[in-house]
Design an enzyme around this catalytic site. Structure first.
Site, short mmCIF file in Angstrom:
data_model
loop_
_atom_site.label_atom_id
_atom_site.label_comp_id
_atom_site.label_asym_id
_atom_site.label_seq_id
_atom_site.Cartn_x
_atom_site.Cartn_y
_atom_site.Cartn_z
N THR A 156 13.03 58.37 4.74
CA THR A 156 13.85 58.21 3.55
C THR A 156 14.63 59.51 3.29
O THR A 156 14.12 60.60 3.50
CB THR A 156 13.00 57.86 2.32
OG1 THR A 156 12.00 58.87 2.11
CG2 THR A 156 12.29 56.51 2.53
N LEU A 157 15.88 59.32 2.84
CA LEU A 157 16.80 60.46 2.69
C LEU A 157 17.42 60.52 1.30
O LEU A 157 18.54 61.00 1.14
CB LEU A 157 17.91 60.36 3.75
CG LEU A 157 17.45 60.35 5.21
CD1 LEU A 157 18.58 59.92 6.13
CD2 LEU A 157 16.93 61.73 5.61
N GLY A 211 20.09 57.17 1.61
CA GLY A 211 19.43 55.96 2.08
C GLY A 211 18.24 56.28 2.96
O GLY A 211 17.39 57.10 2.60
N ASP A 258 15.59 61.22 -12.75
CA ASP A 258 14.26 61.69 -12.38
C ASP A 258 13.86 61.00 -11.07
O ASP A 258 13.60 59.80 -11.04
CB ASP A 258 13.25 61.35 -13.49
CG ASP A 258 11.87 61.97 -13.24
OD1 ASP A 258 11.63 62.48 -12.12
OD2 ASP A 258 11.03 61.92 -14.16
N ASP A 282 7.45 56.48 -3.58
CA ASP A 282 6.39 55.50 -3.82
C ASP A 282 6.97 54.16 -4.22
O ASP A 282 6.45 53.10 -3.84
CB ASP A 282 5.44 56.00 -4.91
CG ASP A 282 4.67 57.24 -4.48
OD1 ASP A 282 4.35 57.35 -3.29
OD2 ASP A 282 4.40 58.11 -5.34
#
Length: 252
Positions: A165-166, A170, A193, A199
């Protein structure tokens, strides 16, 4: 949920929170030997975060508790593990899932440089962020191209597939079949935030793997990107996670 909390105020609150959100708590143990795990989170004006984690009681979760949870694990469609419990306990859970033909998602967070090589082989989907990928591969993962290379390196270690994940870029999805690598873009959103965005992504991914098992992994990742994008627009961690009723119907 299989975990351990302390016999303290925070532990009681965690258990009640699980129940309030429909999470089964039969395998949430309590101990007097350690306090409930906690995290201190700092968020800057750009919505980026820094987190200090104290695992506490979760580090006392072991094989005995896993064996007690085996009936539930063996009936599951997907098992998600990470490193806020003892690494060997997490690895044991992944092996139990594999032995019962349960799909596995492993998130190496908080990341450790000397990760047991068996974790890769026990992961149907190995999902990490850019900083975790950097620590595990020893290479920079600052852009999409570098994420492609890191994903290929992690795949070589035995994962069924890899997702890196970036954030606003994306994610990159790398699959063992054909060793294809694809950049899955996401829509830009005003982030307030980013705590818990990873998660949120993994929770959504697990949902799609469980309920839409024939959906291509890239499509699961695209939709999980959107769910994570909703979460970063709200302050807080758990309270930022959207319910199905709050998400666009086309995600389902």
């Amino acid at each position: 949920m299989v975990c351990k909390v302390g016999k303290d105020f925070f532990g009681e609150n965690y258990i009640q929170n699980f129940k309030d959100n429909g999470v089964h708590t039969d395998f949430v143990g309590q101990t007097s030997d350690a306090a409930t795990g906690a995290a201190s989170i700092i968020v800057n004006d750009a919505g980026e975060n820094a987190i200090v984690i104290v695992a506490g009681a979760n580090m006392l979760l072991g094989g005995e508790e896993l064996r007690g949870a085996l009936p539930a694990i063996s009936r599951a469609k997907v098992l998600v593990c990470q490193l806020e419990i003892s690494p060997q306990t997490s690895l044991q859970a992944l092996h139990m899932a594999q032995e019962n033909k349960v799909k596995t998602i492993f998130n190496p967070a908080p990341a450790i440089a000397d990760l047991d090589a068996d974790f890769y082989r026990a992961s149907d989907v190995f999902c990490c962020n850019e900083s975790e990928a950097e620590l595990l591969t020893g290479s920079s993962v600052a852009n999409v191209e570098e994420a492609h290379r890191a994903g290929q390196e992690l795949l070589k270690r035995g994962c069924g597939s890899v997702i890196i994940t970036l954030g606003p870029q994306g994610c990159v999805v790398v699959k063992a079949q054909g060793s294809s690598s694809k950049h899955v873009q996401t829509t830009a959103v005003p982030a307030v935030d980013t705590t818990g965005a990873g998660d949120s992504f993994i929770g959504a991914l697990a949902c799609y793997m469980a309920h839409y098992p024939t959906m291509p992994l890239e499509e699961m990742a695209r939709r999980a990107n959107q769910v994570a994008g909703v979460s970063v627009q709200t302050v807080g961690t758990q309270k930022s996670y959207p319910f199905k009723k709050d998400l666009p119907a086309e995600l389902f």
